[in-house]
Scaffold this motif. Structure first.
Motif, PDB file in Angstrom:
ATOM      1  N   ILE A  13      -2.501 -10.871  50.556  1.00 51.65           N
ATOM      2  CA  ILE A  13      -1.555 -11.490  50.834  1.00 51.65           C
ATOM      3  C   ILE A  13      -0.827 -10.634  51.361  1.00 51.65           C
ATOM      4  O   ILE A  13      -0.073 -10.562  52.407  1.00 51.65           O
ATOM      5  N   LEU A  14      -0.348  -9.438  50.860  1.00 47.15           N
ATOM      6  CA  LEU A  14       0.807  -8.379  51.802  1.00 47.15           C
ATOM      7  C   LEU A  14      -0.106  -7.543  53.334  1.00 47.15           C
ATOM      8  O   LEU A  14      -1.670  -7.301  53.548  1.00 47.15           O
ATOM      9  N   PRO A  15       0.340  -7.735  53.918  1.00 47.86           N
ATOM     10  CA  PRO A  15       0.343  -6.510  55.703  1.00 47.86           C
ATOM     11  C   PRO A  15      -0.268  -5.038  54.654  1.00 47.86           C
ATOM     12  O   PRO A  15       0.009  -4.452  54.267  1.00 47.86           O
ATOM     13  N   PRO A  16      -0.968  -4.930  55.299  1.00 44.84           N
ATOM     14  CA  PRO A  16      -1.918  -3.524  55.354  1.00 44.84           C
ATOM     15  C   PRO A  16      -0.613  -2.214  55.568  1.00 44.84           C
ATOM     16  O   PRO A  16       0.262  -2.628  56.438  1.00 44.84           O
ATOM     17  N   GLU A  17      -0.531  -1.201  54.817  1.00 43.45           N
ATOM     18  CA  GLU A  17       0.588  -0.186  54.778  1.00 43.45           C
ATOM     19  C   GLU A  17      -0.551   0.828  53.797  1.00 43.45           C
ATOM     20  O   GLU A  17      -0.949   0.563  52.593  1.00 43.45           O
ATOM     21  N   LYS A  18       0.464   2.390  54.461  1.00 41.36           N
ATOM     22  CA  LYS A  18      -0.024   3.206  53.903  1.00 41.36           C
ATOM     23  C   LYS A  18       0.075   3.617  52.152  1.00 41.36           C
ATOM     24  O   LYS A  18       1.665   3.135  51.803  1.00 41.36           O
ATOM     25  N   ASP A  19      -0.498   3.513  51.449  1.00 42.62           N
ATOM     26  CA  ASP A  19      -0.009   3.178  50.079  1.00 42.62           C
ATOM     27  C   ASP A  19      -0.548   4.762  49.071  1.00 42.62           C
ATOM     28  O   ASP A  19      -1.017   5.197  48.986  1.00 42.62           O
ATOM     29  N   ASP A  20       0.851   5.190  49.180  1.00 43.15           N
ATOM     30  CA  ASP A  20       0.946   6.245  48.125  1.00 43.15           C
ATOM     31  C   ASP A  20       2.613   6.350  47.672  1.00 43.15           C
ATOM     32  O   ASP A  20       3.170   5.391  47.346  1.00 43.15           O
ATOM     33  N   ALA A  21       2.689   7.417  46.700  1.00 45.36           N
ATOM     34  CA  ALA A  21       3.546   7.067  46.154  1.00 45.36           C
ATOM     35  C   ALA A  21       5.434   7.251  46.526  1.00 45.36           C
ATOM     36  O   ALA A  21       5.979   6.501  45.740  1.00 45.36           O
ATOM     37  N   ALA A  22       5.078   7.932  47.260  1.00 45.40           N
ATOM     38  CA  ALA A  22       6.423   7.920  48.482  1.00 45.40           C
ATOM     39  C   ALA A  22       7.056   6.478  49.079  1.00 45.40           C
ATOM     40  O   ALA A  22       7.846   5.636  49.393  1.00 45.40           O
ATOM     41  N   THR A  23       6.017   6.066  49.415  1.00 54.19           N
ATOM     42  CA  THR A  23       6.064   4.735  50.261  1.00 54.19           C
ATOM     43  C   THR A  23       6.528   3.660  48.483  1.00 54.19           C
ATOM     44  O   THR A  23       6.875   3.107  48.849  1.00 54.19           O
ATOM     45  N   ARG A  24       5.916   3.768  47.553  1.00 60.58           N
ATOM     46  CA  ARG A  24       6.354   3.116  46.963  1.00 60.58           C
ATOM     47  C   ARG A  24       7.258   3.023  46.208  1.00 60.58           C
ATOM     48  O   ARG A  24       8.169   2.216  46.130  1.00 60.58           O
ATOM     49  N   THR A 184      -3.214 -19.586  61.354  1.00 60.88           N
ATOM     50  CA  THR A 184      -4.206 -20.141  60.431  1.00 60.88           C
ATOM     51  C   THR A 184      -4.190 -18.502  59.527  1.00 60.88           C
ATOM     52  O   THR A 184      -4.097 -17.921  58.147  1.00 60.88           O
ATOM     53  N   ARG A 185      -4.420 -17.087  60.529  1.00 65.12           N
ATOM     54  CA  ARG A 185      -4.753 -16.190  60.268  1.00 65.12           C
ATOM     55  C   ARG A 185      -2.933 -15.283  59.681  1.00 65.12           C
ATOM     56  O   ARG A 185      -2.713 -14.829  59.560  1.00 65.12           O
ATOM     57  N   GLN A 186      -2.228 -15.999  60.828  1.00 62.74           N
ATOM     58  CA  GLN A 186      -0.937 -15.735  59.595  1.00 62.74           C
ATOM     59  C   GLN A 186       0.116 -16.061  59.026  1.00 62.74           C
ATOM     60  O   GLN A 186       0.922 -15.803  58.506  1.00 62.74           O
ATOM     61  N   GLY A 187      -0.857 -17.150  58.473  1.00 64.48           N
ATOM     62  CA  GLY A 187      -0.909 -17.544  57.178  1.00 64.48           C
ATOM     63  C   GLY A 187      -0.122 -19.081  57.048  1.00 64.48           C
ATOM     64  O   GLY A 187       1.208 -19.149  56.109  1.00 64.48           O
ATOM     65  N   ARG A 188       0.766 -19.501  58.156  1.00 63.58           N
ATOM     66  CA  ARG A 188       1.182 -20.338  58.956  1.00 63.58           C
ATOM     67  C   ARG A 188       1.111 -21.892  58.556  1.00 63.58           C
ATOM     68  O   ARG A 188       1.705 -22.417  58.302  1.00 63.58           O
ATOM     69  N   LEU A 189      -0.526 -21.973  58.581  1.00 61.45           N
ATOM     70  CA  LEU A 189      -1.238 -23.293  58.734  1.00 61.45           C
ATOM     71  C   LEU A 189      -1.371 -23.639  57.113  1.00 61.45           C
ATOM     72  O   LEU A 189      -2.929 -23.937  56.634  1.00 61.45           O
ATOM     73  N   GLU A 190      -0.830 -23.355  55.894  1.00 56.82           N
ATOM     74  CA  GLU A 190      -1.303 -23.239  53.917  1.00 56.82           C
ATOM     75  C   GLU A 190       0.126 -24.652  53.432  1.00 56.82           C
ATOM     76  O   GLU A 190       1.424 -24.668  53.608  1.00 56.82           O
ATOM     77  N   ARG A 191      -0.562 -24.198  52.898  1.00 63.29           N
ATOM     78  CA  ARG A 191       0.467 -25.055  51.219  1.00 63.29           C
ATOM     79  C   ARG A 191       0.721 -24.400  50.644  1.00 63.29           C
ATOM     80  O   ARG A 191      -0.615 -23.709  49.366  1.00 63.29           O
ATOM     81  N   ARG A 192       1.808 -23.404  50.141  1.00 66.01           N
ATOM     82  CA  ARG A 192       1.955 -21.941  49.269  1.00 66.01           C
ATOM     83  C   ARG A 192       1.645 -22.565  47.668  1.00 66.01           C
ATOM     84  O   ARG A 192       3.110 -23.391  47.381  1.00 66.01           O
ATOM     85  N   ALA A 193       0.918 -22.568  46.963  1.00 63.74           N
ATOM     86  CA  ALA A 193       1.157 -22.774  45.959  1.00 63.74           C
ATOM     87  C   ALA A 193       1.134 -21.187  44.864  1.00 63.74           C
ATOM     88  O   ALA A 193       0.891 -20.845  44.823  1.00 63.74           O
ATOM     89  N   VAL A 194       2.068 -21.592  43.473  1.00 62.60           N
ATOM     90  CA  VAL A 194       2.382 -20.761  41.965  1.00 62.60           C
ATOM     91  C   VAL A 194       1.320 -22.086  40.761  1.00 62.60           C
ATOM     92  O   VAL A 194       1.918 -22.647  41.360  1.00 62.60           O
TER      93      VAL A 194
END
Length: 519
Positions: A13-24, A184-194
């Motif tokens: 659901i989220l774009p890839p990014e560096k996962d470290d304590a400083a980033t968080r 579709t890859r960008q997630g723009r052709l969808e119905r977002r459900a919770v």
């Protein structure tokens, strides 16, 4: 760690990014700055912010493609005849173009050419388009060979029309398949459900939805008031992001299309509590009926694959309705700006001549989905006494209001600059009036006075509205007055139509003659 379902969900659901304590830490401090006072967890805020981009409605996309196909049929036929015919259009040829239009729409619809999974694949839709378009001209050839009709129609025209129309449709569909795959890859052709409600019921629902790979539902998280084993933090690979109260704030930040409530229909008391909290949101609300052995009428139910749902609340002004509403706003707002420009210019000169300060006054008010917007008005108070936060209600003979201000407030001329808010997209011409963020009566905020007050924010606010033409404008000095406004606003939302908007717009000048509470 890579097998953790929460990690898998966030990677999807989220774009890839560096996962470290400083980033968080940096992300969490940025979230606090953007959403001060938010009660959502950093994880929920991060997901909500990732869902702020707009989506493309599959029904609007399919309708647009259908219109383009119709245009190709018409223009290909007329252009071909203009280049191969003897000159001028005979009635027979115009009728033939009309017949081709009807047949093409019917055959393309029957071939499922406007279904989203088909539009993603060039080979599949190319074959369907070719077969449908060929059938149209197959009908013409059969009729022509009967010797009764189309005897004077040139075979060269029909052949050229067929080839040109097919080529144009295939080029359109090639472009469409590229765009739909990208969207579709960008997630723009969808119905977002919770999903509302966790545990086994939610897990079973998720598994059933995911079995149907062609559906356009994207599950964005789970919210549940329960804790412990009855509602674990991870359900079928999706994290629980908070409580039902947190969901209201989540849906204010994210662009969500649908709430799916998995509480059994027999749990009536709990369902009513949830719906009382959630109905103010501008989303579809559906009750999952996959756990209940009941049958529902088609009007009250819908399906995702084979999973049944009970439709409780519909998103107002969705799909083509929102496009029609926006087109109405742009056309009439531009027309009114042109017609009323002498009034606005004269008002600006009068304000400037009477008192120092800017001509326009900007005030923060609640807009669509409780977003804070900046609304324009002609300044009606002395600049040094202006009250942009509406801490003090304007009363009769208020010393802060100028002489020009009294006139333009009674006549509502001070609201005319909001036509530019309409062009900008913050407001609609017709809708619930936008109230200041601190609007109150007897030191009590209006959302505390009226239960379900924020339901009026399920659509864009308007320059004029149903409540205003029914006499509910001006000072709100009693709880009953704001209660009436909300009642009329909710009625408007539930009964909206373009004709209703036109009726309100035409009635507004006559309603302005009543200045009893306007000062």
């Amino acid at each position: 760690m890579t097998n953790d379902p929460t990690v898998r969900f966030l990677k999807d659901i989220l774009p890839p990014e560096k996962d470290d304590a400083a980033t968080r830490r940096k992300q969490e401090s940025g979230q606090e700055a953007r959403h001060p006072g938010s009660k959502l967890s950093p994880q929920a805020l991060e997901i909500a912010e990732s869902l702020q981009d707009s989506v493309i409605s599959p029904s609007v996309l399919g309708g647009t493609v259908r219109l383009l196909d119709m245009a190709i049929v018409i223009f290909a036929g007329l252009a071909t005849f203009a280049s191969t015919g003897p000159g001028g259009y005979a009635l027979e040829h115009l009728l033939l173009v009309g017949a081709a239009l009807i047949l093409a729409v019917a055959f393309l619809q029957a071939a499922d050419c406007y279904q989203l999974p088909v539009m993603r694949t060039m080979l599949s839709q190319g074959a369907r388009i070719t077969i449908a378009w060929t059938l149209v001209f197959g009908v013409f050839l059969v009729v022509k060979s009967s010797g009764v009709l189309l005897t004077g129609t040139s075979e060269l025209w029909l052949t050229t029309w067929y080839a040109l129309g097919l080529a144009a449709m295939l080029v359109l569909r090639l472009t469409l398949s590229i765009l739909t795959r990208r969207w579709t890859r960008q997630g723009r052709l969808e119905r977002r459900a919770v999903i509302v409600g966790g545990g086994t019921a939610a897990a079973d629902l998720i598994h059933e939805i995911e079995m149907h790979q062609d559906n356009d539902i994207r599950i964005c998280g789970i919210f549940d008031d329960r804790k412990g084993d009855r509602s674990p933090d991870i359900v079928a690979g999706y994290p629980k992001l908070g409580t039902v109260a947190d969901l209201v704030e989540f849906a204010r930040i994210a662009r969500i299309d649908m709430l799916i409530v998995t509480i059994p229909l027999r749990a009536e008391k709990r369902l009513l509590e949830f719906l009382k909290t959630l109905w103010v949101l501008p989303v579809d609300i559906r009750l999952s009926a996959h756990m209940d052995k009941m049958r529902f009428r088609d009007r009250a139910s819908s399906f995702i694959g084979t999973v049944p749902f009970v439709d409780v609340v519909h998103k107002p002004m969705a799909d083509w309705d929102s496009i029609a509403k926006r087109a109405f706003d742009l056309v009439f707002a531009c027309l009114m700006i042109v017609l009323l420009s002498p009034v606005m210019i004269g008002t600006a000169i009068a304000i400037r001549m009477e008192s120092k300060g800017p001509v326009l006054f900007r005030q923060k008010r609640y807009g669509f989905n409780n977003e804070v917007i900046e609304v324009l008005k002609f300044r009606s108070m002395y600049h040094e006494m202006a009250d942009p936060t509406a801490k003090k209600v304007v009363t009769r003979d208020d010393p802060r209001v100028t002489r020009v201000g009294k006139f333009i407030r009674r006549s509502s001329i001070d609201e005319l600059p909001q036509l530019f808010n309409v062009l900008r997209g913050d407001l609609s011409l017709v809708g619930p009036r936008p109230h200041a963020v601190n609007a109150h009566t007897n030191d009590t905020l209006w959302d505390d006075v009226v239960d379900g007050y924020f339901a009026r924010h399920k659509v864009k606010p308007g320059v004029t509205g149903w409540a205003q033409i029914n006499g509910w404008r001006g000072e709100v000095d009693t709880p009953e007055k704001i209660q009436k406004r909300v009642e009329f606003d909710v009625y408007y939302i539930e009964n909206w139509s373009i004709l209703f908007d036109l009726k309100i717009l035409v009635s507004t000048p006559f309603a302005l003659l009543n200045t009893e509470n306007a000062y």
